[in-house]
Design a protein around this motif. Structure first.
Motif, PDB file in Angstrom:
ATOM      1  N   LEU A 336       0.848  -1.187   0.000  1.00  0.00           N
ATOM      2  CA  LEU A 336       0.000   0.000   0.000  1.00  0.00           C
ATOM      3  C   LEU A 336       0.885   1.239   0.000  1.00  0.00           C
ATOM      4  N   GLN A 337       1.133   1.753  -1.187  1.00  0.00           N
ATOM      5  CA  GLN A 337       1.790   3.039  -1.341  1.00  0.00           C
ATOM      6  C   GLN A 337       0.751   3.998  -1.918  1.00  0.00           C
ATOM      7  N   PHE A 338       1.185   5.126  -2.443  1.00  0.00           N
ATOM      8  CA  PHE A 338       0.204   6.115  -2.905  1.00  0.00           C
ATOM      9  C   PHE A 338      -0.701   5.557  -3.995  1.00  0.00           C
ATOM     10  N   THR A 366       2.072  -6.881   2.285  1.00  0.00           N
ATOM     11  CA  THR A 366       3.448  -7.071   2.768  1.00  0.00           C
ATOM     12  C   THR A 366       4.078  -5.782   3.282  1.00  0.00           C
ATOM     13  N   LEU A 367       3.560  -4.642   2.857  1.00  0.00           N
ATOM     14  CA  LEU A 367       4.137  -3.364   3.282  1.00  0.00           C
ATOM     15  C   LEU A 367       3.085  -2.283   3.205  1.00  0.00           C
ATOM     16  N   ILE A 368       3.022  -1.440   4.224  1.00  0.00           N
ATOM     17  CA  ILE A 368       2.171  -0.256   4.196  1.00  0.00           C
ATOM     18  C   ILE A 368       3.062   0.961   4.373  1.00  0.00           C
ATOM     19  N   HIS A 369       3.202   1.734   3.306  1.00  0.00           N
ATOM     20  CA  HIS A 369       4.010   2.949   3.360  1.00  0.00           C
ATOM     21  C   HIS A 369       3.279   4.010   4.176  1.00  0.00           C
ATOM     22  N   ASP A 370       4.027   4.996   4.695  1.00  0.00           N
ATOM     23  CA  ASP A 370       3.417   6.043   5.508  1.00  0.00           C
ATOM     24  C   ASP A 370       2.285   6.747   4.769  1.00  0.00           C
ATOM     25  N   VAL A 371       2.507   7.041   3.484  1.00  0.00           N
ATOM     26  CA  VAL A 371       1.460   7.742   2.731  1.00  0.00           C
ATOM     27  C   VAL A 371       0.241   6.844   2.565  1.00  0.00           C
ATOM     28  N   GLY A 372       0.465   5.534   2.388  1.00  0.00           N
ATOM     29  CA  GLY A 372      -0.648   4.608   2.290  1.00  0.00           C
ATOM     30  C   GLY A 372      -1.448   4.551   3.577  1.00  0.00           C
ATOM     31  N   ARG A 373      -0.745   4.560   4.716  1.00  0.00           N
ATOM     32  CA  ARG A 373      -1.417   4.525   6.019  1.00  0.00           C
ATOM     33  C   ARG A 373      -2.243   5.797   6.232  1.00  0.00           C
ATOM     34  N   ASP A 394      -5.803  -7.597  10.358  1.00  0.00           N
ATOM     35  CA  ASP A 394      -4.377  -7.230  10.285  1.00  0.00           C
ATOM     36  C   ASP A 394      -3.552  -8.195  11.136  1.00  0.00           C
ATOM     37  N   PRO A 395      -3.378  -9.441  10.690  1.00  0.00           N
ATOM     38  CA  PRO A 395      -2.699 -10.445  11.528  1.00  0.00           C
ATOM     39  C   PRO A 395      -1.249 -10.121  11.844  1.00  0.00           C
ATOM     40  N   ASP A 396      -0.571  -9.364  10.966  1.00  0.00           N
ATOM     41  CA  ASP A 396       0.844  -9.058  11.181  1.00  0.00           C
ATOM     42  C   ASP A 396       1.077  -7.699  11.831  1.00  0.00           C
ATOM     43  N   GLY A 397       0.019  -6.978  12.161  1.00  0.00           N
ATOM     44  CA  GLY A 397       0.160  -5.680  12.816  1.00  0.00           C
ATOM     45  C   GLY A 397       0.838  -4.626  11.967  1.00  0.00           C
ATOM     46  N   LEU A 398       0.630  -4.662  10.650  1.00  0.00           N
ATOM     47  CA  LEU A 398       1.287  -3.704   9.756  1.00  0.00           C
ATOM     48  C   LEU A 398       0.650  -2.320   9.801  1.00  0.00           C
ATOM     49  N   PHE A 399      -0.646  -2.275  10.083  1.00  0.00           N
ATOM     50  CA  PHE A 399      -1.356  -0.993   9.977  1.00  0.00           C
ATOM     51  C   PHE A 399      -0.947  -0.016  11.073  1.00  0.00           C
ATOM     52  N   LYS A 400      -0.730  -0.532  12.277  1.00  0.00           N
ATOM     53  CA  LYS A 400      -0.183   0.254  13.392  1.00  0.00           C
ATOM     54  C   LYS A 400      -0.974   1.532  13.658  1.00  0.00           C
TER      55      LYS A 400
END
Length: 421
Positions: A336-338, A366-373, A394-400
């Protein structure tokens, strides 16, 4: 089934083996005695898998391939702005050992040429009495997964002929870029260049940079993501010296070479590559190494400018979780990027106005970029304002994120089955 990747790497080496161009780096006596027939290749994935072929156990001195890592340590400790006060980021278009400074700032033009690398070495954080080269060796050892050592013969050999680097050191001290004894700094820089590595070591180290600073083997954050971005940006524009333009157009992978014959490449989010062949061209880059990298880039589509439209596949599926069709699930995959988040939000905005629950399933993200968040949190706020309930798997706690900017609670679940319906 056996993966074909090792066979492919071996075939690349076989195709490049006959190239006999170039010459050994005879201005360093010990390197002039290198075996010109040595040839090795290793490739790492972002999850830490290492593939290799050829003389992959053969150790050689890292030389200028140490420059990006010393730069990374300096950036991590001092911050980008402080380091920029000492060394710039502009391509020089000059030979790696040119005695020159930027005409406006009176500082080295970038950290990949010797004047910038000597400056960067002086910025490696070290306690009183601690050798900066030792600090770098320990750092590289941790990323390589084994204890690396110094090649004392190469170090002593290069030290005896270090007149040009000493001249650069005295020049840097004269203009105030170096703040301590230039002889100590230059000797430390030369020792830094004598760290022994194999292509497999380099590939494993490269996987940390390809993975945004996270060691895929340990999960440890070795470098901030912004530091990795800065280092790779300088590598793509300056890492191959006065051949950087040709490299960017033909290979298109952030890279750094060393006069022992190594080339290290990092393609963010994809692979790390290391090659070794001792004979060099007029720019100080491995002749067969360049040919290998060109083949890899072309065969595997690794050119940085050959982007893939990952956003088209961010939404893997949309379905209802319940028979009453009150819980609608968006199953997501990838990063999840822009671009990806924009496409997701554009899809979600087609949701009907009638209040119902929306599930964002991040299980395969697999990855959430700051802008995506940030964008996703804004979207959640707007959905809640429209009277929808938003749930996040969110099983891996990526969203934070526990709350949105407007203070709405973000409801997290470990898996889709845990959602009541």
């Amino acid at each position: 089934m056996k993966t074909p990747v090792p066979d492919y790497l071996a075939s690349v080496l076989a195709r490049c083996d006959a190239n006999d161009g170039g010459a050994l780096a005879d201005y360093i006596p010990e390197l002039a005695h290198a075996d010109p027939n040595k040839l090795a290749l290793a490739l790492s994935t972002i999850d830490g898998e290492i593939y290799s072929a050829g003389d992959d156990q053969y150790e050689f001195s890292i030389q200028s391939m140490s420059k990006p890592f010393a730069y990374a340590l300096a950036l991590q400790h001092h911050g980008i702005e402080k380091v920029l006060e000492k060394v710039g980021v502009e391509p020089s278009g000059e030979a790696f050992n040119q005695i020159s400074l930027d005409s406006h700032s009176n500082t080295p033009k970038n950290p990949m040429i010797n004047s910038g690398a000597i400056t960067t070495h002086s910025l490696i954080p070290a306690e009183t009495g601690e050798l900066r080269a030792e600090k770098l060796r320990a750092f590289l050892s941790e990323m390589a997964g084994r204890e690396l050592s110094f090649d004392e013969e190469v170090y002593q050999s290069e030290l005896k002929t270090a007149y040009r680097n000493l001249s650069i050191g005295y020049m840097l001290r004269t203009v105030g870029v170096l703040e301590s004894d230039p002889v100590d700094i230059v000797e430390g820089y030369i020792r830094q260049c004598a760290i022994k590595v194999t292509v497999k070591d380099l590939a494993r180290i490269a996987s940390v940079f390809a993975n945004g600073g996270i060691d895929p083997h340990t999960g440890k954050c070795m470098l901030d993501r912004m530091v990795v971005r800065q280092v790779l940006s300088v590598m793509i524009s300056c890492g191959m010296y006065d051949a950087a333009g040709d490299w960017l157009t033909t290979v298109g992978i952030p890279a750094k070479s060393g006069v022992a014959g190594g080339i290290l490449g990092v393609l963010p989010g994809q692979v790390g590559v290391a090659v070794f062949s001792p004979k060099l061209d007029e720019h100080g880059n491995s002749v067969r190494g360049i040919e290998i990298m060109e083949r890899l880039s072309q065969d595997m589509g690794l050119h940085l400018m050959e982007g893939t439209p990952s956003a088209q596949t961010i939404v893997q599926g949309i379905y209802y979780l319940d028979e009453q069709k009150q819980i609608r699930v968006y199953e997501l995959r990838g990063v999840l990027q822009f671009t990806e988040t924009e496409m997701l939000l554009r899809t979600i905005q087609q949701e009907p106005d009638a209040p119902h629950s929306i599930v964002l399933d991040l299980s395969h993200i697999t990855l959430i970029h700051d802008v995506g968040r940030r964008m996703l949190l804004e979207g959640i706020d707007r959905l809640i304002d429209d009277a929808h309930e938003v749930l996040v798997v969110d099983p891996d706690g990526l969203f934070k994120a526990e709350t949105t900017d407007l203070g709405h609670e973000v409801k997290h679940y470990a898996n889709i089955q845990a959602i009541p319906h």
